[in-house]
Motif scaffolding. Sequence first.
Motif, PDB file in Angstrom:
ATOM      1  N   ARG A  87     -13.996   0.789   6.535  1.00 18.83           N
ATOM      2  CA  ARG A  87     -14.562   0.727   5.181  1.00 18.83           C
ATOM      3  C   ARG A  87     -14.474  -0.709   4.640  1.00 18.83           C
ATOM      4  NH1 ARG A  87     -11.896   4.862   1.260  1.00 18.83           N
ATOM      5  NH2 ARG A  87     -13.531   4.133  -0.116  1.00 18.83           N
ATOM      6  N   HIS A 128      -5.388  -0.801  -1.154  1.00 18.81           N
ATOM      7  CA  HIS A 128      -4.872   0.084  -0.097  1.00 18.81           C
ATOM      8  C   HIS A 128      -3.580  -0.455   0.522  1.00 18.81           C
ATOM      9  CE1 HIS A 128      -7.840   3.325   0.011  1.00 18.81           C
ATOM     10  NE2 HIS A 128      -8.607   2.417  -0.551  1.00 18.81           N
ATOM     11  N   ARG A 156      -8.052  14.185   2.955  1.00 18.72           N
ATOM     12  CA  ARG A 156      -8.893  14.213   1.753  1.00 18.72           C
ATOM     13  C   ARG A 156      -9.284  15.657   1.462  1.00 18.72           C
ATOM     14  NH1 ARG A 156     -10.909   9.173  -0.894  1.00 18.72           N
ATOM     15  NH2 ARG A 156     -10.327   7.536   0.523  1.00 18.72           N
ATOM     16  N   HIS A 193     -13.226  17.457  -2.449  1.00 13.98           N
ATOM     17  CA  HIS A 193     -13.773  16.553  -3.478  1.00 13.98           C
ATOM     18  C   HIS A 193     -13.377  15.104  -3.233  1.00 13.98           C
ATOM     19  CE1 HIS A 193     -15.579  19.540  -6.084  1.00 13.98           C
ATOM     20  NE2 HIS A 193     -14.489  20.283  -5.965  1.00 13.98           N
ATOM     21  N   THR A 250      -6.593   3.637  -8.132  1.00 17.35           N
ATOM     22  CA  THR A 250      -7.831   3.167  -8.759  1.00 17.35           C
ATOM     23  C   THR A 250      -7.998   1.690  -8.440  1.00 17.35           C
ATOM     24  OG1 THR A 250      -9.071   2.978 -10.854  1.00 17.35           O
ATOM     25  CG2 THR A 250      -6.699   2.659 -10.991  1.00 17.35           C
ATOM     26  N   HIS A 251      -9.239   1.275  -8.219  1.00 17.99           N
ATOM     27  CA  HIS A 251      -9.473  -0.157  -7.989  1.00 17.99           C
ATOM     28  C   HIS A 251     -10.812  -0.562  -8.572  1.00 17.99           C
ATOM     29  CE1 HIS A 251     -11.649   1.457  -4.467  1.00 17.99           C
ATOM     30  NE2 HIS A 251     -10.515   2.036  -4.102  1.00 17.99           N
ATOM     31  N   ASP A 257      -7.020   5.687 -13.841  1.00 22.09           N
ATOM     32  CA  ASP A 257      -8.305   4.979 -13.814  1.00 22.09           C
ATOM     33  C   ASP A 257      -8.173   3.640 -14.522  1.00 22.09           C
ATOM     34  OD1 ASP A 257     -11.175   4.933 -13.194  1.00 22.09           O
ATOM     35  OD2 ASP A 257     -11.388   4.814 -15.364  1.00 22.09           O
ATOM     36  N   LYS A 302      -9.580  13.072 -12.135  1.00 25.95           N
ATOM     37  CA  LYS A 302      -8.935  12.727 -10.861  1.00 25.95           C
ATOM     38  C   LYS A 302      -7.629  13.510 -10.698  1.00 25.95           C
ATOM     39  CE  LYS A 302      -9.264   8.427  -9.359  1.00 25.95           C
ATOM     40  NZ  LYS A 302      -9.010   6.968  -9.408  1.00 25.95           N
ATOM     41  N   GLY A 361      -8.271  16.687  -9.374  1.00 24.71           N
ATOM     42  CA  GLY A 361      -8.633  16.599  -7.958  1.00 24.71           C
ATOM     43  C   GLY A 361     -10.123  16.692  -7.697  1.00 24.71           C
ATOM     44  N   LEU A 414     -15.331  13.422 -11.038  1.00 22.09           N
ATOM     45  CA  LEU A 414     -16.217  13.693 -12.172  1.00 22.09           C
ATOM     46  C   LEU A 414     -16.996  14.995 -12.031  1.00 22.09           C
ATOM     47  CD1 LEU A 414     -17.396  10.064 -12.914  1.00 22.09           C
ATOM     48  CD2 LEU A 414     -15.905  11.486 -14.311  1.00 22.09           C
TER      49      LEU A 414
HETATM   50  C1  COA Z   1     -13.548  10.073  -7.622  1.00 18.37           C
HETATM   51  C2  COA Z   1     -14.079   9.274  -8.766  1.00 18.37           C
HETATM   52  C3  COA Z   1     -13.562   9.860 -10.090  1.00 18.37           C
HETATM   53  C4  COA Z   1     -13.616   7.814  -8.592  1.00 18.37           C
HETATM   54  O1  COA Z   1     -13.858   7.058  -9.716  1.00 18.37           O
HETATM   55  P1  COA Z   1     -14.169   5.503  -9.679  1.00 18.37           P
HETATM   56  O2  COA Z   1     -13.977   5.010 -11.070  1.00 18.37           O
HETATM   57  O3  COA Z   1     -15.451   5.263  -9.013  1.00 18.37           O
HETATM   58  O4  COA Z   1     -13.101   4.843  -8.704  1.00 18.37           O
HETATM   59  P2  COA Z   1     -11.548   4.588  -8.848  1.00 18.37           P
HETATM   60  O5  COA Z   1     -11.319   3.228  -8.344  1.00 18.37           O
HETATM   61  O6  COA Z   1     -10.998   4.917 -10.191  1.00 18.37           O
HETATM   62  O7  COA Z   1     -10.916   5.652  -7.837  1.00 18.37           O
HETATM   63  C5  COA Z   1     -11.219   5.611  -6.486  1.00 18.37           C
HETATM   64  C6  COA Z   1     -10.083   6.269  -5.752  1.00 18.37           C
HETATM   65  O8  COA Z   1      -9.818   7.569  -6.279  1.00 18.37           O
HETATM   66  C7  COA Z   1      -9.345   8.400  -5.221  1.00 18.37           C
HETATM   67  N1  COA Z   1     -10.200   9.601  -5.231  1.00 18.37           N
HETATM   68  C8  COA Z   1     -11.354   9.824  -4.582  1.00 18.37           C
HETATM   69  N2  COA Z   1     -11.804  11.068  -4.867  1.00 18.37           N
HETATM   70  C9  COA Z   1     -10.917  11.614  -5.700  1.00 18.37           C
HETATM   71  C10 COA Z   1     -10.822  12.887  -6.330  1.00 18.37           C
HETATM   72  N3  COA Z   1     -11.726  13.839  -6.158  1.00 18.37           N
HETATM   73  N4  COA Z   1      -9.772  13.137  -7.125  1.00 18.37           N
HETATM   74  C11 COA Z   1      -8.826  12.206  -7.316  1.00 18.37           C
HETATM   75  N5  COA Z   1      -8.857  10.974  -6.742  1.00 18.37           N
HETATM   76  C12 COA Z   1      -9.889  10.693  -5.945  1.00 18.37           C
HETATM   77  C13 COA Z   1      -9.454   7.598  -3.931  1.00 18.37           C
HETATM   78  O9  COA Z   1      -8.177   7.070  -3.632  1.00 18.37           O
HETATM   79  C14 COA Z   1     -10.411   6.503  -4.306  1.00 18.37           C
HETATM   80  O10 COA Z   1     -10.198   5.290  -3.632  1.00 18.37           O
HETATM   81  P3  COA Z   1     -10.551   5.127  -2.080  1.00 18.37           P
HETATM   82  O11 COA Z   1     -11.798   5.882  -1.817  1.00 18.37           O
HETATM   83  O12 COA Z   1     -10.670   3.655  -1.893  1.00 18.37           O
HETATM   84  O13 COA Z   1      -9.365   5.726  -1.374  1.00 18.37           O
HETATM   85  C15 COA Z   1     -15.611   9.293  -8.847  1.00 18.37           C
HETATM   86  O14 COA Z   1     -16.125   8.454  -7.864  1.00 18.37           O
HETATM   87  C16 COA Z   1     -16.210  10.679  -8.673  1.00 18.37           C
HETATM   88  O15 COA Z   1     -15.917  11.641  -9.351  1.00 18.37           O
HETATM   89  N6  COA Z   1     -17.123  10.803  -7.784  1.00 18.37           N
HETATM   90  C17 COA Z   1     -17.784  12.071  -7.569  1.00 18.37           C
HETATM   91  C18 COA Z   1     -19.244  11.845  -7.695  1.00 18.37           C
HETATM   92  C19 COA Z   1     -19.729  12.008  -9.102  1.00 18.37           C
HETATM   93  O16 COA Z   1     -19.508  13.019  -9.742  1.00 18.37           O
HETATM   94  N7  COA Z   1     -20.441  11.012  -9.635  1.00 18.37           N
HETATM   95  C20 COA Z   1     -20.970  11.057 -10.960  1.00 18.37           C
HETATM   96  C21 COA Z   1     -21.100   9.644 -11.487  1.00 18.37           C
HETATM   97  S1  COA Z   1     -21.630   9.667 -13.171  1.00 18.37           S
END
Ligand code: COA
Length: 253
Positions: A52, A69, A91, A94, A113-114, A132, A182, A185, A188
Amino acid sequence: MRPVNKPVADRQSLLADLENSAHVWFLETDGVTDPAVLESCVQLLSADEADRYRRFRFDADRHVFLLSHAMLRQVLSRYADIDPSDWQFSRSTHGRPEIAQPDPGMSLRFNLTHTRGLAACLVTQTLDCGVDAEALVMRRHAMGIAERMFAEQELQLLRDLEGPDWQDEFINLWTLREAYCKACGTGLANSGRHFHFERDREGGWQIRFTGSSAAASDWHLSVERVVDSHKVAVAVHIADRSAFSLRTRQFSF
Ligand SMILES: CC(C)(COP(=O)(O)OP(=O)(O)OC[C@H]1O[C@@H](n2cnc3c(N)ncnc32)[C@H](O)[C@@H]1OP(=O)(O)O)[C@@H](O)C(=O)NCCC(=O)NCCS
């Protein structure tokens, strides 16, 4: 790079402190540029993470991914006597990562979060948790995001504000929503208008579900400006909000 495995006394006090609390570790990623540190971080990644890492289009995103990471692996190894490169994660459907192996000897939970400039990870024992981070800059589509994702009560909060105050409250509500989803689990996929965030009597945050006359008492929710440029929101599912505390620590390699 400093030694990653801290002395046992440190580990024991960290673990003791984790009993009624959660720990947030954050890192300002722009400040980490030493090639030797970066190379040692690469060495910590799993094959999947390394894959990745290589595929990011922008260097800035690749940099934050690497450091977040590597930080996560080193942070977990402060709680359990396991080499940072040995952690393996599974994983959920979700996408939520959890520790798969090796067995740390306790129910160690985390969330990561990153975003450009900042990485943060949240650690608990057993408790569902989400974190977040967001930069304090105006998102291009913030108004549209709010209208699409926020509950009516949250939109009402924003209606009374403008300029930097609007932006600040938007970031509070948005990061809380992400942290909560998050922690559940689902990410979004669990978002919606069936709950909203509101201030409690002490000026902190609480969540209220539609149809409920009282705010939920089993969620710790907070937003902290950990550095000038970013805020970090935390959601932890707990039995008793009053007995719980959150500790924030700056991480360094
Ligand atoms: C998971 C999610 C909340 C991450 O939010 P983000 O602000 O983009 O990213 P963040 O940096 O805060 O968090 C990313 C990390 O959260 C963790 N993560 C991934 N999926 C997760 C979940 N379902 N629940 C909790 N943590 C999760 C991972 O560690 C991820 O990092 P990695 O992939 O590098 O290991 C978001 O991408 C999501 O819900 N995606 C689902 C798709 C969706 O509904 N999109 C609608 C957009 S409006």
